[in-house]
Every structure is written in C-alpha cells, then in structure tokens.
Design a protein around this motif. Structure first.
Motif, short mmCIF file in Angstrom:
data_model
loop_
_atom_site.label_atom_id
_atom_site.label_comp_id
_atom_site.label_asym_id
_atom_site.label_seq_id
_atom_site.Cartn_x
_atom_site.Cartn_y
_atom_site.Cartn_z
N ASP A 25 0.83 -1.21 0.00
CA ASP A 25 0.00 0.00 0.00
C ASP A 25 0.86 1.26 0.00
OD1 ASP A 25 -2.33 -1.52 0.00
OD2 ASP A 25 -2.65 -1.32 2.17
N LEU A 26 1.91 1.26 0.79
CA LEU A 26 2.79 2.43 0.84
C LEU A 26 3.54 2.60 -0.48
CD1 LEU A 26 3.91 4.81 2.38
CD2 LEU A 26 5.56 3.26 3.47
N LEU A 27 4.04 1.51 -1.03
CA LEU A 27 4.72 1.59 -2.32
C LEU A 27 3.77 2.08 -3.42
CD1 LEU A 27 6.81 -1.67 -2.04
CD2 LEU A 27 7.70 0.67 -2.03
N ASP A 28 2.51 1.67 -3.34
CA ASP A 28 1.51 2.15 -4.30
C ASP A 28 1.32 3.67 -4.21
OD1 ASP A 28 1.00 -0.33 -5.41
OD2 ASP A 28 -0.82 -0.69 -4.23
N LEU A 29 1.38 4.20 -2.99
CA LEU A 29 1.27 5.66 -2.84
C LEU A 29 2.40 6.38 -3.55
CD1 LEU A 29 0.21 6.27 0.88
CD2 LEU A 29 -1.10 6.80 -1.18
N TYR A 30 3.58 5.82 -3.46
CA TYR A 30 4.71 6.44 -4.14
C TYR A 30 4.56 6.35 -5.65
CZ TYR A 30 7.01 5.81 0.42
OH TYR A 30 7.33 5.83 1.76
N ALA A 33 0.32 7.58 -6.75
CA ALA A 33 -0.08 8.93 -6.34
C ALA A 33 1.05 9.93 -6.48
CB ALA A 33 -0.59 8.91 -4.90
N GLY A 34 2.23 9.44 -6.81
CA GLY A 34 3.36 10.35 -6.97
C GLY A 34 3.84 10.96 -5.68
N ARG A 35 3.52 10.33 -4.57
CA ARG A 35 3.93 10.85 -3.27
C ARG A 35 5.42 10.63 -3.08
NH1 ARG A 35 1.74 8.52 2.49
NH2 ARG A 35 3.49 9.25 3.72
N PRO A 36 6.16 11.64 -2.68
CA PRO A 36 7.59 11.44 -2.43
C PRO A 36 7.80 10.58 -1.17
CG PRO A 36 6.95 13.69 -1.91
CD PRO A 36 5.74 13.03 -2.49
N ALA A 38 9.49 9.68 2.17
CA ALA A 38 10.24 10.28 3.28
C ALA A 38 11.29 9.30 3.77
CB ALA A 38 9.28 10.65 4.42
N PRO A 39 12.44 9.78 4.20
CA PRO A 39 13.49 8.87 4.69
C PRO A 39 13.01 7.92 5.79
CG PRO A 39 14.40 11.06 4.36
CD PRO A 39 12.90 11.17 4.17
N ALA A 40 12.20 8.40 6.71
CA ALA A 40 11.70 7.54 7.79
C ALA A 40 10.80 6.43 7.25
CB ALA A 40 10.94 8.37 8.82
N GLU A 41 10.08 6.72 6.18
CA GLU A 41 9.22 5.70 5.57
C GLU A 41 10.06 4.63 4.88
OE1 GLU A 41 5.48 8.72 4.75
OE2 GLU A 41 6.73 8.07 3.07
N ILE A 42 11.12 5.05 4.23
CA ILE A 42 12.02 4.09 3.60
C ILE A 42 12.66 3.20 4.67
CG2 ILE A 42 14.14 3.82 2.24
CD1 ILE A 42 11.66 4.78 0.65
N ASP A 43 13.06 3.81 5.77
CA ASP A 43 13.62 3.03 6.88
C ASP A 43 12.61 2.01 7.39
OD1 ASP A 43 16.00 4.44 6.72
OD2 ASP A 43 15.52 5.76 8.43
N LEU A 72 3.26 1.10 9.90
CA LEU A 72 2.84 1.31 8.52
C LEU A 72 1.43 1.86 8.46
CD1 LEU A 72 4.45 -1.83 6.89
CD2 LEU A 72 4.87 0.53 6.19
N GLU A 73 0.54 1.36 9.31
CA GLU A 73 -0.83 1.89 9.35
C GLU A 73 -0.83 3.38 9.69
OE1 GLU A 73 -4.05 0.62 9.03
OE2 GLU A 73 -3.20 -1.20 8.19
N ALA A 74 0.02 3.78 10.60
CA ALA A 74 0.10 5.19 11.00
C ALA A 74 0.56 6.04 9.82
CB ALA A 74 1.03 5.36 12.19
N VAL A 75 1.54 5.55 9.06
CA VAL A 75 2.03 6.29 7.90
C VAL A 75 0.94 6.41 6.84
CG1 VAL A 75 3.64 6.17 5.96
CG2 VAL A 75 4.47 5.75 8.27
N LEU A 76 0.18 5.33 6.68
CA LEU A 76 -0.86 5.31 5.65
C LEU A 76 -2.08 6.12 6.05
CD1 LEU A 76 -0.49 1.57 4.71
CD2 LEU A 76 -0.04 3.51 3.19
N GLY A 77 -2.23 6.38 7.34
CA GLY A 77 -3.37 7.18 7.79
C GLY A 77 -4.56 6.34 7.93
#
Length: 77
Positions: A25-30, A33-36, A38-43, A72-77
């Motif tokens: 789901d997070l990779l799909d956002l990138y 959706a073209g979302r950049p 964040a370094p913390a998300e990559i970590d 991951l849920e927190a990052v995804l909202g």
C-alpha cells in the motif's frame, strides 16, 4: 511486495501477508499517487523487509510484526 503477500497467504504465514500488504500500500502511494518517499518511511519499509527475512530464517519476534504493521498503518493514515 504483491507477490510476497499472495505467496505468504497461500502457505499460511498470515503475519507476513498482513505486513507485506501494508508495504505494498505504501509503495503504491509512491508509484500511483506520486507521493515522495520520506526517509523515515524508507527506513520502515527496510525494517519490515528485514523482519520478513528473519521470519523466513525462523528467528523473527512475533510481536515485531504487530509493531511494524502499526507503524505502517500510521504512515498510511
């Protein structure tokens, strides 16, 4: 992440399935959706992949899956 999600589900590794689904789901956002990224998300993605590798090796802490999933849920909202 998508293939891992499906394969893990087929063999009953439900923690891996849930975690890889959120990673996807997070990779799909990138990607979609073209979302950049964040370094913390990559970590977090790397930490989740490391945990999955530990599970394959039989040395993962089951509680760590809940922790990474929640992050991951927190990052995804």
């Amino acid at each position: 992440a998508h293939t891992l999600k499906g394969t893990a589900g087929l063999v009953g590794f439900h923690d891996v399935t849930r975690l890889s689904h959120r990673m996807e789901d997070l990779l799909d956002l990138y990607y979609e959706a073209g979302r950049p990224a964040a370094p913390a998300e990559i970590d977090l993605l790397i930490a989740a992949a490391d945990l999955i590798a530990e599970a394959v090796e039989g040395r993962a802490d089951p509680a760590a899956f809940a922790d990474r999933h929640a992050k991951l849920e927190a990052v995804l909202g």
